[in-house]
Motif scaffolding. Structure first.
Motif, PDB file in Angstrom:
ATOM      1  N   GLU A  26      49.011  29.412  39.227  1.00 38.16           N
ATOM      2  CA  GLU A  26      49.860  30.530  38.830  1.00 38.16           C
ATOM      3  C   GLU A  26      50.296  30.433  37.363  1.00 38.16           C
ATOM      4  OE1 GLU A  26      53.000  30.477  41.704  1.00 38.16           O
ATOM      5  OE2 GLU A  26      51.605  30.767  43.369  1.00 38.16           O
ATOM      6  N   GLU A  27      50.079  29.287  36.739  1.00 38.46           N
ATOM      7  CA  GLU A  27      50.461  29.102  35.342  1.00 38.46           C
ATOM      8  C   GLU A  27      49.515  29.896  34.430  1.00 38.46           C
ATOM      9  OE1 GLU A  27      53.100  27.373  34.167  1.00 38.46           O
ATOM     10  OE2 GLU A  27      53.689  26.911  36.232  1.00 38.46           O
ATOM     11  N   THR A  28      50.067  30.511  33.404  1.00 40.51           N
ATOM     12  CA  THR A  28      49.286  31.336  32.482  1.00 40.51           C
ATOM     13  C   THR A  28      48.216  30.525  31.768  1.00 40.51           C
ATOM     14  OG1 THR A  28      51.281  32.659  32.121  1.00 40.51           O
ATOM     15  CG2 THR A  28      49.479  32.949  30.574  1.00 40.51           C
ATOM     16  N   GLU A  29      48.592  29.346  31.287  1.00 34.90           N
ATOM     17  CA  GLU A  29      47.640  28.521  30.555  1.00 34.90           C
ATOM     18  C   GLU A  29      46.471  28.090  31.440  1.00 34.90           C
ATOM     19  OE1 GLU A  29      50.916  27.922  30.626  1.00 34.90           O
ATOM     20  OE2 GLU A  29      51.547  28.307  28.565  1.00 34.90           O
ATOM     21  N   VAL A  30      46.786  27.757  32.686  1.00 38.78           N
ATOM     22  CA  VAL A  30      45.737  27.343  33.617  1.00 38.78           C
ATOM     23  C   VAL A  30      44.805  28.516  33.901  1.00 38.78           C
ATOM     24  CG1 VAL A  30      45.279  26.520  35.967  1.00 38.78           C
ATOM     25  CG2 VAL A  30      47.153  25.525  34.634  1.00 38.78           C
ATOM     26  N   GLU A  31      45.357  29.686  34.070  1.00 43.52           N
ATOM     27  CA  GLU A  31      44.550  30.883  34.320  1.00 43.52           C
ATOM     28  C   GLU A  31      43.640  31.175  33.128  1.00 43.52           C
ATOM     29  OE1 GLU A  31      42.845  33.505  36.569  1.00 43.52           O
ATOM     30  OE2 GLU A  31      44.527  32.343  37.328  1.00 43.52           O
ATOM     31  N   GLN A  32      44.169  31.020  31.921  1.00 48.25           N
ATOM     32  CA  GLN A  32      43.360  31.226  30.721  1.00 48.25           C
ATOM     33  C   GLN A  32      42.222  30.193  30.655  1.00 48.25           C
ATOM     34  OE1 GLN A  32      46.204  31.003  27.555  1.00 48.25           O
ATOM     35  NE2 GLN A  32      46.837  33.153  27.763  1.00 48.25           N
ATOM     36  N   LEU A  33      42.564  28.962  30.984  1.00 51.28           N
ATOM     37  CA  LEU A  33      41.557  27.900  30.988  1.00 51.28           C
ATOM     38  C   LEU A  33      40.450  28.187  32.009  1.00 51.28           C
ATOM     39  CD1 LEU A  33      40.619  25.104  30.018  1.00 51.28           C
ATOM     40  CD2 LEU A  33      42.066  24.116  31.799  1.00 51.28           C
ATOM     41  N   LEU A  34      40.831  28.647  33.187  1.00 48.91           N
ATOM     42  CA  LEU A  34      39.848  28.973  34.221  1.00 48.91           C
ATOM     43  C   LEU A  34      38.958  30.141  33.801  1.00 48.91           C
ATOM     44  CD1 LEU A  34      41.985  28.523  37.449  1.00 48.91           C
ATOM     45  CD2 LEU A  34      40.162  27.034  36.611  1.00 48.91           C
ATOM     46  N   ASP A  35      39.556  31.133  33.167  1.00 48.18           N
ATOM     47  CA  ASP A  35      38.764  32.262  32.662  1.00 48.18           C
ATOM     48  C   ASP A  35      37.757  31.783  31.619  1.00 48.18           C
ATOM     49  OD1 ASP A  35      40.061  34.066  34.286  1.00 48.18           O
ATOM     50  OD2 ASP A  35      41.484  34.702  32.740  1.00 48.18           O
ATOM     51  N   TYR A  36      38.217  30.914  30.743  1.00 45.21           N
ATOM     52  CA  TYR A  36      37.338  30.368  29.712  1.00 45.21           C
ATOM     53  C   TYR A  36      36.188  29.570  30.339  1.00 45.21           C
ATOM     54  CZ  TYR A  36      35.843  27.759  25.593  1.00 45.21           C
ATOM     55  OH  TYR A  36      35.103  27.201  24.584  1.00 45.21           O
ATOM     56  N   CYS A  37      36.507  28.769  31.348  1.00 42.49           N
ATOM     57  CA  CYS A  37      35.479  27.985  32.048  1.00 42.49           C
ATOM     58  C   CYS A  37      34.455  28.897  32.714  1.00 42.49           C
ATOM     59  CB  CYS A  37      36.113  27.076  33.100  1.00 42.49           C
ATOM     60  SG  CYS A  37      36.996  25.675  32.412  1.00 42.49           S
ATOM     61  N   GLU A  38      34.907  29.980  33.312  1.00 45.35           N
ATOM     62  CA  GLU A  38      33.989  30.919  33.961  1.00 45.35           C
ATOM     63  C   GLU A  38      33.072  31.583  32.939  1.00 45.35           C
ATOM     64  OE1 GLU A  38      36.452  33.513  36.290  1.00 45.35           O
ATOM     65  OE2 GLU A  38      36.903  31.955  37.758  1.00 45.35           O
ATOM     66  N   LYS A  39      33.613  31.914  31.780  1.00 44.56           N
ATOM     67  CA  LYS A  39      32.785  32.492  30.717  1.00 44.56           C
ATOM     68  C   LYS A  39      31.734  31.490  30.253  1.00 44.56           C
ATOM     69  CE  LYS A  39      36.221  35.713  28.973  1.00 44.56           C
ATOM     70  NZ  LYS A  39      37.153  36.030  27.896  1.00 44.56           N
ATOM     71  N   LEU A  40      32.142  30.228  30.114  1.00 43.45           N
ATOM     72  CA  LEU A  40      31.198  29.188  29.705  1.00 43.45           C
ATOM     73  C   LEU A  40      30.104  28.991  30.756  1.00 43.45           C
ATOM     74  CD1 LEU A  40      33.458  26.424  28.113  1.00 43.45           C
ATOM     75  CD2 LEU A  40      31.903  27.998  26.959  1.00 43.45           C
ATOM     76  N   GLN A  41      30.485  29.060  32.024  1.00 43.31           N
ATOM     77  CA  GLN A  41      29.489  28.936  33.084  1.00 43.31           C
ATOM     78  C   GLN A  41      28.493  30.091  33.031  1.00 43.31           C
ATOM     79  OE1 GLN A  41      31.904  28.531  36.629  1.00 43.31           O
ATOM     80  NE2 GLN A  41      31.523  26.326  36.696  1.00 43.31           N
ATOM     81  N   ASP A  42      28.990  31.293  32.776  1.00 42.83           N
ATOM     82  CA  ASP A  42      28.098  32.447  32.657  1.00 42.83           C
ATOM     83  C   ASP A  42      27.128  32.255  31.498  1.00 42.83           C
ATOM     84  OD1 ASP A  42      29.272  33.669  34.816  1.00 42.83           O
ATOM     85  OD2 ASP A  42      30.590  34.946  33.610  1.00 42.83           O
ATOM     86  N   GLU A  43      27.645  31.750  30.368  1.00 39.16           N
ATOM     87  CA  GLU A  43      26.781  31.501  29.220  1.00 39.16           C
ATOM     88  C   GLU A  43      25.742  30.425  29.531  1.00 39.16           C
ATOM     89  OE1 GLU A  43      29.036  30.712  25.674  1.00 39.16           O
ATOM     90  OE2 GLU A  43      30.273  32.499  25.938  1.00 39.16           O
ATOM     91  N   LEU A  44      26.146  29.427  30.301  1.00 41.64           N
ATOM     92  CA  LEU A  44      25.220  28.372  30.692  1.00 41.64           C
ATOM     93  C   LEU A  44      24.111  28.928  31.581  1.00 41.64           C
ATOM     94  CD1 LEU A  44      24.535  25.358  30.682  1.00 41.64           C
ATOM     95  CD2 LEU A  44      26.034  25.094  32.650  1.00 41.64           C
ATOM     96  N   VAL A  45      24.474  29.796  32.496  1.00 45.63           N
ATOM     97  CA  VAL A  45      23.473  30.435  33.352  1.00 45.63           C
ATOM     98  C   VAL A  45      22.512  31.263  32.512  1.00 45.63           C
ATOM     99  CG1 VAL A  45      23.159  32.196  35.143  1.00 45.63           C
ATOM    100  CG2 VAL A  45      24.882  30.420  35.436  1.00 45.63           C
ATOM    101  N   ASP A  46      23.044  32.007  31.549  1.00 48.73           N
ATOM    102  CA  ASP A  46      22.194  32.802  30.663  1.00 48.73           C
ATOM    103  C   ASP A  46      21.241  31.909  29.870  1.00 48.73           C
ATOM    104  OD1 ASP A  46      23.372  35.131  31.514  1.00 48.73           O
ATOM    105  OD2 ASP A  46      24.750  35.288  29.807  1.00 48.73           O
ATOM    106  N   LEU A  47      21.760  30.782  29.376  1.00 46.79           N
ATOM    107  CA  LEU A  47      20.938  29.847  28.606  1.00 46.79           C
ATOM    108  C   LEU A  47      19.818  29.282  29.477  1.00 46.79           C
ATOM    109  CD1 LEU A  47      20.429  28.256  26.004  1.00 46.79           C
ATOM    110  CD2 LEU A  47      22.019  26.529  26.877  1.00 46.79           C
TER     111      LEU A  47
END
Length: 102
Positions: free
Chosen positions: A16-37
């Motif tokens: 529920e923490e904002t920073e944790v949510e931002q971190l998770l969003d960032y991780c998901e974006k990185l995973q998407d980029e990894l899949v694309d790569l």
């Protein structure tokens, strides 16, 4: 690879923490980029050849399994001429599709 949300399974209140949510969003974006790569790397002809070879090995193993079963149960043996013909046709089509010339 662990999913980022699994890291917080023991402390779900942190999600529920904002920073944790931002971190998770960032991780998901990185995973998407990894899949694309990885997808872009699959365009590599060497990886395509590797995939074809795996398919060939799988087909050969299946034919061997059919032959063993036919001997065991006294059935008609597999027609290897048809199997070889299908294998050659598969190779030719995949090579043509991917611009690989043997």
């Amino acid at each position: 690879m662990k999913k980022p949300r699994e890291i917080f399974k023991n402390k779900p209140n942190l999600l529920e923490e904002t920073e944790v949510e931002q971190l998770l969003d960032y991780c998901e974006k990185l995973q998407d980029e990894l899949v694309d790569l990885k997808f872009q790397q699959n365009e590599n002809k060497q990886l395509i050849m590797l995939d074809m070879l795996k398919e060939i090995v799988k087909a050969c193993e299946e034919t061997e399994k059919q032959q063993k079963e036919s001997i065991r149960f006294g059935l008609e043996s597999p027609d290897f001429e048809v199997s070889i013909s299908n294998l050659k046709r598969y190779l030719q089509v995949r090579c043509r599709e991917n611009g690989i010339w043997l």
